[in-house]
Design an enzyme around this catalytic site. Structure first.
Site, PDB file in Angstrom:
ATOM      1  N   LYS A 112      14.067  -1.543  -9.806  1.00  0.00           N
ATOM      2  CA  LYS A 112      15.044  -2.925  -9.457  1.00  0.00           C
ATOM      3  C   LYS A 112      15.388  -3.517 -10.873  1.00  0.00           C
ATOM      4  O   LYS A 112      16.439  -4.066 -11.079  1.00  0.00           O
ATOM      5  CB  LYS A 112      14.179  -3.769  -8.544  1.00  0.00           C
ATOM      6  CG  LYS A 112      14.674  -5.211  -8.090  1.00  0.00           C
ATOM      7  CD  LYS A 112      13.875  -5.805  -7.230  1.00  0.00           C
ATOM      8  CE  LYS A 112      14.435  -7.299  -6.886  1.00  0.00           C
ATOM      9  NZ  LYS A 112      13.694  -8.252  -6.103  1.00  0.00           N
ATOM     10  N   GLY A 120      10.545  -5.758  -4.038  1.00  0.00           N
ATOM     11  CA  GLY A 120      10.300  -4.381  -4.336  1.00  0.00           C
ATOM     12  C   GLY A 120       9.377  -3.566  -3.262  1.00  0.00           C
ATOM     13  O   GLY A 120       9.917  -2.595  -2.714  1.00  0.00           O
ATOM     14  N   GLU A 167       0.023  -7.778  -1.815  1.00  0.00           N
ATOM     15  CA  GLU A 167       0.574  -8.133  -3.043  1.00  0.00           C
ATOM     16  C   GLU A 167       1.435  -9.465  -2.439  1.00  0.00           C
ATOM     17  O   GLU A 167       1.848 -10.437  -2.952  1.00  0.00           O
ATOM     18  CB  GLU A 167       1.730  -7.299  -3.602  1.00  0.00           C
ATOM     19  CG  GLU A 167       2.282  -7.521  -4.881  1.00  0.00           C
ATOM     20  CD  GLU A 167       3.145  -6.166  -5.469  1.00  0.00           C
ATOM     21  OE1 GLU A 167       2.438  -5.696  -6.448  1.00  0.00           O
ATOM     22  OE2 GLU A 167       3.973  -6.044  -5.013  1.00  0.00           O
ATOM     23  N   HIS A 217     -15.786  11.372   9.155  1.00  0.00           N
ATOM     24  CA  HIS A 217     -16.728  12.047   8.428  1.00  0.00           C
ATOM     25  C   HIS A 217     -16.959  11.515   7.128  1.00  0.00           C
ATOM     26  O   HIS A 217     -17.751  11.987   6.518  1.00  0.00           O
ATOM     27  CB  HIS A 217     -16.271  13.438   8.365  1.00  0.00           C
ATOM     28  CG  HIS A 217     -16.170  14.275   9.614  1.00  0.00           C
ATOM     29  ND1 HIS A 217     -17.022  15.118   9.973  1.00  0.00           N
ATOM     30  CD2 HIS A 217     -14.930  14.028  10.512  1.00  0.00           C
ATOM     31  CE1 HIS A 217     -16.563  15.410  11.452  1.00  0.00           C
ATOM     32  NE2 HIS A 217     -15.195  15.024  11.506  1.00  0.00           N
TER      33      HIS A 217
HETATM   34  C1  G6Q Z   1       6.845  -5.046  -5.361  1.00  0.00           C
HETATM   35  C2  G6Q Z   1       6.479  -5.398  -6.748  1.00  0.00           C
HETATM   36  C3  G6Q Z   1       6.254  -4.102  -7.577  1.00  0.00           C
HETATM   37  C4  G6Q Z   1       7.566  -3.641  -8.196  1.00  0.00           C
HETATM   38  C5  G6Q Z   1       7.196  -2.502  -9.242  1.00  0.00           C
HETATM   39  C6  G6Q Z   1       8.497  -1.860  -9.873  1.00  0.00           C
HETATM   40  O1  G6Q Z   1       7.313  -5.920  -4.488  1.00  0.00           O
HETATM   41  O2  G6Q Z   1       7.420  -6.257  -7.277  1.00  0.00           O
HETATM   42  O3  G6Q Z   1       5.560  -3.177  -7.113  1.00  0.00           O
HETATM   43  O4  G6Q Z   1       8.282  -3.041  -7.211  1.00  0.00           O
HETATM   44  O5  G6Q Z   1       6.737  -3.333 -10.318  1.00  0.00           O
HETATM   45  O6  G6Q Z   1       9.444  -2.732 -10.237  1.00  0.00           O
HETATM   46  P1  G6Q Z   1      10.539  -2.336 -10.563  1.00  0.00           P
HETATM   47  O7  G6Q Z   1      11.451  -1.848  -9.610  1.00  0.00           O
HETATM   48  O8  G6Q Z   1      11.637  -3.556 -11.160  1.00  0.00           O
HETATM   49  O9  G6Q Z   1      10.884  -1.068 -11.628  1.00  0.00           O
END
Ligand code: G6Q
Length: 559
Positions: free
Chosen positions: A221, A281, A367, A398
């Protein structure tokens, strides 16, 4: 121009205090004290209709919550609490794109990602659905082209392997869905996931691949996550051993919100699929982040996955609390977490394909709600998000079920089981289901002294004294059961959306902003400080343990 809603902090802080100082909150504490010795077995004996009263059916999904330590009164009190917390209003704010992620000033609109084309969802006076559908349209064209072989690698060969390079929310969602929907996966395309900065993951993945037929998805992202960028750089370096720079365009695509960084990395924005800052994310599998799944199962099946989630959204936004699956899941969780002080919640999928689902829900929940201050920075003086853990069913019987049956802790569990398998192997599916149902029954009812004594009737008296307490099962361990007709794109979408909304509702009750994650930032900061120290290029003041470990690394590491 975005219109920011600036809340009156005095008002909102008091509002949260009103929730945990409310009569509804106090009544739940009193009710817990009054009913904590009540045994679920008796509740079932008193009410043969308990299952039908305490279960909800949607098409393709049954949610049975009858095996919980609740009465009608408990639920009534929990629904009252939801009212006091203003849940209906918060649900409206979520749906209508208000900026409920207050610390980052963002709306939270993952539900808009699964709206049907033609629907409307306004953010700052603009309907976001056309933009969502536009990206989906590009993804459809691209995924179809890769799948039908019209998108080829630099030597004209079809793509046989896709490697998703991403971490956290840019990894877990598509990974879990791809595993769960394995029976829908094209046999001609293998999907790999590389998330860890530990070089062994990328090295082992690349070892079996052919550059001519491999497509890399750099999924980030922010496009600023070091783990992902390092893996993407390693992948590019590997690729360029076999191909020229111009070939990158046919083998590297990006999924990101950061076009400038994508371009700088050397990926043509034509090969970038975007999403938006209002998609968190861990809520992003429904966006372009789902590309590996689209490639694997095809775009039509991916639409079904979105439609399943949308169906659950509709249910969530419209069903009364008494019939509302995510609301009930959430309130039961609040009951155990906050009022019983149960510290953990276990997720047990009885489906091999869903074996990574506990990890996905772990991120989603921990989170989002692993927070000790409220939405406006106020200190919370009650327990919030639980430790989420779990493993695939049967195997875990188990392993750790001993503690669930005879340990000292209250561990609410979710059992997830499909009624039909994609892989009929003799009667094995019935054995799997029987085990799942049996565990929920055993955890609920336990085994009484007279039952154990009957079993020990041939054992000598002095041995009985030793064995009896060891063979007793107290029972009264609560569980929910999700019975899916089958694991399909649609039912999986429903299930995952139900957990998202559960987390949201709990955040509302506890007054938490479930959509930021400041807690993960600090470690990243310190890691970037320590990194140059591991090459002897810097030296910072640390505690003697951390300094000792750095020294030990310098003494024992050989480049
Ligand atoms: C999710 C978090 C985190 C994020 C990762 C990857 O909600 O914010 O898990 O998805 O740190 O981030 P990028 O997609 O920006 O690489």
């Amino acid at each position: 121009m975005a219109v920011r809603h600036v809340p009156d902090l005095r008002f909102v802080v008091n509002r949260q205090q009103e929730i945990n100082a409310s009569p509804a909150w106090a009544r739940l504490h009193q009710h817990q004290r009054a009913t904590r010795h009540m045994h679920m077995k008796e509740l079932f004996e008193q009410d043969p209709e308990r299952f039908s009263r305490f279960s909800v059916r949607l098409e393709g999904l049954l949610f049975d919550y009858s095996k919980n330590r609740v009465t009608d009164r408990t639920l009534e009190l929990l629904f009252d609490l939801a009212e006091v917390a203003g849940l209906k209003d918060w649900m409206r704010k979520l749906r209508d794109g208000e900026r409920i992620n207050v610390s980052e000033g963002r709306a939270v609109l993952h539900t808009a990602l699964r709206l049907p084309a033609g629907a409307s969802c306004m953010l700052d006076k603009e309907n976001v659905v056309p933009a969502v559908q536009n990206v989906l349209g590009r993804l459809e064209t691209f995924s179809n082209a890769v799948r039908d072989g019209s998108w080829t690698g630099f030597t004209g060969k079809r793509i046989t392997d896709v490697v998703n390079l991403g971490i956290g929310g840019s990894d877990l969602g598509p990974l879990v869905v791809a595993e769960a929907l394995a029976p829908y996966m094209s046999p001609d395309l293998r999907i790999h996931f590389v998330s860890n900065v530990d070089g062994q993951q990328i090295a082992r993945t690349l070892a079996g691949l052919n550059a001519e037929t491999t497509l890399f998805i750099v999924a980030s992202k922010s496009f600023a996550t070091p783990e992902t960028l390092l893996n993407a750089t390693a992948a590019r370096r590997w690729f360029l051993q076999f191909a020229a720079e111009e070939a990158i365009a046919r083998h590297f695509v990006a999924v990101s919100t950061n076009e400038a960084a994508v371009r700088e990395f050397g990926i043509d924005p034509e090969n970038m699929f975007g999403f938006w800052d209002w998609v968190g994310g861990r809520y992003s599998v429904w966006s372009a982040i789902g590309l590996p799944v689209m490639l694997g199962i095809g775009f039509t099946a991916f639409r079904e996955f979105l439609a399943g989630a949308h169906q659950l959204d509709e249910h969530f936004f419209s069903a009364p609390f008494e019939r509302n699956i995510p609301v009930i899941m959430a309130l039961l969780g609040v009951w155990y977490n906050t009022f019983y002080r149960a510290h953990t919640h276990a997720i047990m999928p009885y489906d091999h394909g869903l074996r990574r689902l506990p990890a996905y829900i772990q991120q989603l929940d921990m989170e989002s709600n692993g927070k000790r201050v409220g939405r406006y920075g106020e200190r919370l003086d009650f327990d919030t998000g639980p430790v989420i853990w779990g493993e695939e069913g049967v195997n875990s019987q188990h392993a750790f079920f001993q503690l669930l049956h005879q340990g000292t802790r209250l561990v609410p569990c979710d059992f997830i089981v499909p009624m039909n398998s994609h892989y009929p192997v003799a009667d094995q599916h019935k054995v799997l289901v029987a085990n799942c149902f049996a565990q929920t029954e055993a955890l609920m009812r336990g085994k009484t002294e007279s039952e154990v004594l009957r079993e020990l009737k041939d054992v000598a008296g002095d041995r009985i004294d030793v064995l009896l307490p060891q063979k007793l099962f107290p029972g009264n361990q609560p569980s929910n059961t999700f019975a899916l007709d089958r694991v399909t794109p649609r039912t999986l979408g429903m299930l995952m959306a139900a957990y998202e909304h559960k987390v949201f509702v709990q955040g509302v009750i506890w007054g938490i902003n479930s959509f930021d994650q400041w807690g993960v930032e600090y470690g990243k900061q310190l890691a970037s400080q320590i990194l140059p120290e591991l090459s002897g290029e810097a030296s910072h003041a640390h505690d003697c343990s951390t300094s000792g470990l750095i020294r030990h690394f310098l003494e024992t590491h050989h480049d």
